[in-house]
Design a protein around this motif. Structure first.
Motif: not given
Length: 324
Positions: A8-14, A20-21, A103-109
Motif C-alpha cells: 500500500n505504501l509503495t504502489r498507492n503513494f511513493l 504519506v504519513p 511495525g508501521l501503518l500507512v495512514e491512507d486517510g
C-alpha cells in the motif's frame, strides 16, 4: 502487519510521488501506544530484499532520516537512522530519540490542506468608514453592560449612566442606501513565515442575515505577504445596502486553495457597523464621516452590488463592535 502495509505504501503513494504519513508502532502492548510516533514517508529504495524509506521526522529538524527494513518478506524490527548529508552514512538518531519500532501503518486517510494563516494575517490599522449620510439624533437602546454601553453611545454631559435597556438619544451617522461606502484598513503578517492569500476584502452581514463580499469572488491568485510586512486595503462599495437596517462589516481574506478556489477567512478583529437608511437623500457633495479608529488605505479594491440585511447600532464615530 508491516508486510501487509508495504505494498500500500509503495504502489498507492511513493511510486506515484505522493508523500504519506505513517505511524511507527512502539510494540504490541496497547498500554504503550503513547510511545508510538508519526513520520512522513516521501521516497524509498531497494537493495535486494532490504528496503530503505526516506522520511521526515518532526523530532529532528532539518535532518534527512530513513527507516531500514532488513527483509521485506519478514520485516521484524524497523530501525531509524539519521543520514550524514556529506557522506550518506547512516548515523544513530540524535538526542536519544527512539530508533527501534515493532511495525508501521500507512495512514491512507490523510488529505493535504492548505494552511489558512488566520493567526498570522491580523489587523494593523482598524477599519475606517467614509459614509454619505448626515449626522442625525436618534434613540439607541442600550441593553448590555457598561462596556457595550460605552461602545454603543456617547451620552451628553450630565446624562445618567447607561443601564440595562436604557434608551438614550445619541448623535448617529447613517449611510444612504445605494450610495458609495468606502472601507479602509491595513493588515500585517505577524507570523514567522510568508503568508499566502488570494484577495483582501470585507464580508458584509446584512440585517436579514444574508452575506455578500467586496470585492466579489474572482479567479484565485497567489499573493504573498512577507513576515512583518503591512499592506493597506481600500474597499469601494459602489452601491451599499438594498434594505434599511444595521450592517456589520468584517475584514477578511480569501485563501489560496490547492487545485481550485480557496475559502473566505475572517480576520480576528471586532467588525465595524453602519446603519443604512432609505430616508436620506443621496448627496455626493455632502460631507462624509470617518471613523474614530482611523486607518490607512492603499490599493483600491472594488465591490459589486450588495444584497441586504443584520444588526448593530451606529454612532457618531464609527467604532468596532465586538460580536457575541
Amino acid at each position: 502487519m508491516t508486510r501487509q502495509e508495504l505494498p500500500n505504501l509503495t504502489r498507492n503513494f511513493l511510486d506515484k510521488g505522493i508523500p504519506v504519513p505513517i505511524g511507527l508502532i512502539f510494540d504490541e502492548d496497547i498500554l504503550n501506544i503513547s510511545e508510538s510516533h508519526q513520520v512522513v514517508a516521501y521516497g524509498y529504495s531497494m537493495n535486494g530484499t532490504t528496503m530503505t524509506i526516506n522520511i521526515y521526522d518532526n523530532r529532528i529538524h532539518d535532518t534527512e532520516c530513513v527507516l531500514r527494513i532488513p527483509d521485506i518478506s519478514n520485516p521484524g524490527e524497523i530501525r531509524a537512522f539519521a543520514v550524514d548529508p556529506s557522506t550518506g552514512e547512516m548515523l544513530p538518531l540524535p538526542n536519544n530519540n527512539n530508533d527501534k519500532w515493532a511495525g508501521l501503518l500507512v495512514e491512507d486517510g490523510y488529505r493535504p490542506q492548505w494552511p489558512s494563516y488566520g493567526p498570522d494575517i491580523s489587523i494593523a490599522s482598524p477599519q475606517s468608514l467614509q459614509l454619505s449620510g448626515p449626522i442625525v439624533t436618534a434613540p439607541v437602546s442600550v441593553s448590555a453592560g457598561p462596556t457595550a454601553a460605552k461602545k454603543a453611545s456617547r451620552p451628553r454631559p450630565g446624562a445618567p449612566g447607561a443601564r440595562v435597556n436604557q434608551i438614550v438619544m445619541v448623535a448617529q451617522q447613517q449611510q444612504a442606501m445605494g450610495d458609495l461606502l468606502v472601507d479602509t484598513y491595513s493588515v500585517q503578517n505577524y507570523g514567522e513565515f510568508p503568508a499566502h492569500y488570494s484577495s483582501l476584502g470585507i464580508e458584509i452581514d446584512a440585517p436579514d442575515g444574508s452575506q455578500s463580499f467586496a470585492p466579489p469572488p474572482a479567479p484565485p491568485t497567489d499573493n504573498e505577504l512577507a513576515p512583518g510586512d503591512t499592506i493597506g486595503v481600500t474597499i469601494n462599495v459602489a452601491s451599499f445596502g438594498s434594505a434599511p437596517g444595521n450592517y456589520a462589516l468584517i475584514a477578511g481574506y480569501n485563501s489560496v486553495g490547492i487545485n481550485g478556489s480557496g475559502a473566505w477567512f475572517r480576520i480576528l478583529y471586532p467588525p465595524a457597523s453602519v446603519s443604512a437608511s432609505p430616508q436620506i437623500s443621496s448627496s455626493k457633495g455632502q460631507s462624509r464621516g470617518a471613523s474614530k479608529n482611523g486607518g490607512e488605505g492603499q490599493g483600491s479594491r472594488h465591490g459589486d452590488e450588495l444584497r441586504p440585511p443584520h444588526r448593530h447600532p451606529r454612532c457618531l464615530e464609527i467604532t468596532s463592535v465586538p460580536r457575541h
